[in-house]
Design an enzyme around this catalytic site. Structure first.
Site, PDB file in Angstrom:
ATOM      1  CB  SER A  22      -0.648   0.064   1.148  1.00 49.07           C
ATOM      2  OG  SER A  22      -1.449   0.968   1.092  1.00 49.07           O
ATOM      3  N   PRO A  23       0.254   2.761  -0.164  1.00 49.83           N
ATOM      4  CG  PRO A  23      -0.888   3.279  -2.293  1.00 49.83           C
ATOM      5  CD  PRO A  23      -0.671   2.381  -1.158  1.00 49.83           C
ATOM      6  CB  CYS A  25       3.088   9.631   3.513  1.00 47.97           C
ATOM      7  SG  CYS A  25       1.873   9.699   2.813  1.00 47.97           S
ATOM      8  CB  ALA A  57       0.445  10.453  -0.792  1.00 48.27           C
ATOM      9  CD  GLN A  99      -1.592   7.244  -3.315  1.00 47.77           C
ATOM     10  OE1 GLN A  99      -1.187   7.894  -2.159  1.00 47.77           O
ATOM     11  NE2 GLN A  99      -2.941   6.125  -2.375  1.00 47.77           N
ATOM     12  CE1 TYR A 181      -4.508  14.358   3.127  1.00 49.86           C
ATOM     13  CE2 TYR A 181      -4.129  11.908   1.671  1.00 49.86           C
ATOM     14  CZ  TYR A 181      -3.228  12.059   3.174  1.00 49.86           C
ATOM     15  OH  TYR A 181      -2.952  12.050   4.161  1.00 49.86           O
ATOM     16  NE  ARG A 229      -5.331   3.925  -0.628  1.00 46.87           N
ATOM     17  CZ  ARG A 229      -5.154   3.659  -0.119  1.00 46.87           C
ATOM     18  NH1 ARG A 229      -3.866   3.951   1.414  1.00 46.87           N
ATOM     19  NH2 ARG A 229      -4.409   1.930   0.303  1.00 46.87           N
ATOM     20  NE  ARG A 323      -0.882   1.803  10.376  1.00 50.66           N
ATOM     21  CZ  ARG A 323      -1.756   2.139  11.800  1.00 50.66           C
ATOM     22  NH1 ARG A 323      -2.104   1.839  12.907  1.00 50.66           N
ATOM     23  NH2 ARG A 323      -2.140   3.568  11.581  1.00 50.66           N
TER      24      ARG A 323
END
Length: 359
Positions: A22-23, A25, A57, A99, A181, A229, A323
């Protein structure tokens, strides 16, 4: 055969399994540049066996960053290091994805370990843009409502960033329409109080997401998949709903989106999320079935058995993990062993550590 390790073809791209990084940050860039941290972070998860590796992102413009330390792709100089990363990912049999994002009213904020607050102007803070002048909370920046010209620039920024991403070697593009966002700001009535063609009705609130999708799909080579997403619900009264997510997903499918990466929340500071193992999976299942589009499931997926059940029971087409892959970059290799899938390819450098199925 474990369903988790079945390949998945999306357009001309084949993922070797259903596990996606997963993206996430990293807040470790300077002026948007990728560096050795990103090479090791993304590269180690490719070594670990995931089928698709998606960058964090990645800002399409400097003002679209969440923090000053976000990854970016708003200038040509960003490309050489990104190309080095994608070449390594591909060398491990994985597919590199990017992404693309604009943080909207959550831009110009400090990194999490520095406190969730606005970046002061004397420390490099910048003007924040959103559909309406409504801040996320009382310590985030007060955004400026985007003008029509500003909206046109955002759309062009996404298209230009897509062209750069392809030249940097990425083969999947994901548009970030979730987590409070910019695109999500337009989708939700809680953050969008415009009275023009970009606000009010469902058709108006989805307009920016649709126009960005159209602009990106127009420059994205047809062999490459496009993901979106979405936060399927705001978890707040009067906000964006699962039913609206289904409607939007159906429209996005017609516009050339190939998969919905289905998350939730992030828009409203007063959200009330019912957190628990696999708590977001039902939203991916709902969109998959009702919009008839492939989905990715996210959210507290921590064991091989949980991941396998999502695919085997038809709840989603991909398991998009964050995670657990931070805790264990080699989760796919471990999952193959636990699920007694013997054909999982290992890096030749690591084969001597492979555990075979017990007889």
């Amino acid at each position: 055969m474990a369903h988790l390790f079945e390949p998945l073809q999306l357009r001309a791209i084949t993922l070797k399994n259903r596990i996606v990084v997963s993206p996430m940050c990293e807040y470790s860039s300077e002026d948007g540049f990728a560096n050795d941290w990103h090479l090791v972070h993304l590269g180690s998860r490719a070594v670990g066996g995931a089928g698709l590796i998606i960058t964090e992102a990645t800002a399409v413009s400097p003002e679209g960053r969440i923090s000053p330390q976000d990854l970016g792709i708003w200038k040509e100089e960003h490309l050489p290091m990104l190309l080095r990363i994608t070449q390594f990912i591909k060398s491990q049999g994985a597919v590199p994805g990017m992404q693309l994002a604009h943080a909207g009213r959550k831009a110009s904020t400090c990194r999490p370990w520095e406190g969730h607050k606005a970046v002061p102007e004397d420390q490099g803070g910048w003007t924040v843009y959103a559909p309406s002048a409504i801040p996320f909370n009382d310590v985030y920046p007060l955004p400026v409502a985007l003008t029509k010209e500003g909206i046109k620039k955002v759309i062009q920024d996404f298209a230009t960033a897509t062209e750069r991403a392809i030249r940097a070697g990425f083969e999947v593009i994901e548009l970030h329409g979730a987590h409070g966002y910019l695109m999500h700001n337009f989708l939700s009535p809680l953050s969008n109080q415009r009275t023009d063609e970009y606000g009010g009705s469902f058709e108006n609130r989805i307009r920016l997401a649709v126009e960005i999708t159209e602009a990106v799909r127009a420059v994205l080579p047809p062999q490459f998949p496009l993901f979106m997403r979405l936060s399927a619900t705001d978890w707040a009264d009067g906000g964006w709903t699962p039913e609206e997510s289904v409607k939007l997903a159906s429209i996005l499918k017609e516009k050339g989106v190939d998969l919905i990466d289905t998350s939730t929340g992030g828009l409203a500071a007063h959200q009330k999320i019912q957190v628990g193992p696999l708590y977001q999976v039902p939203f991916a299942e709902k969109i998959r079935k009702e919009a008839n589009i492939p989905t990715g499931a996210v959210g507290m997926i921590t064991t091989p058995q949980e991941a396998e059940s999502i695919i085997a029971e038809g709840k989603a087409d991909l398991v998009i993990m964050a995670r657990e892959l931070l805790r264990d970059p080699y989760f796919p290799l471990r999952a193959a062993h636990d699920l007694q899938y013997d054909d999982m390819p290992w890096p030749v450098q690591y084969v001597r550590a492979k555990r075979t199925k017990l007889k």
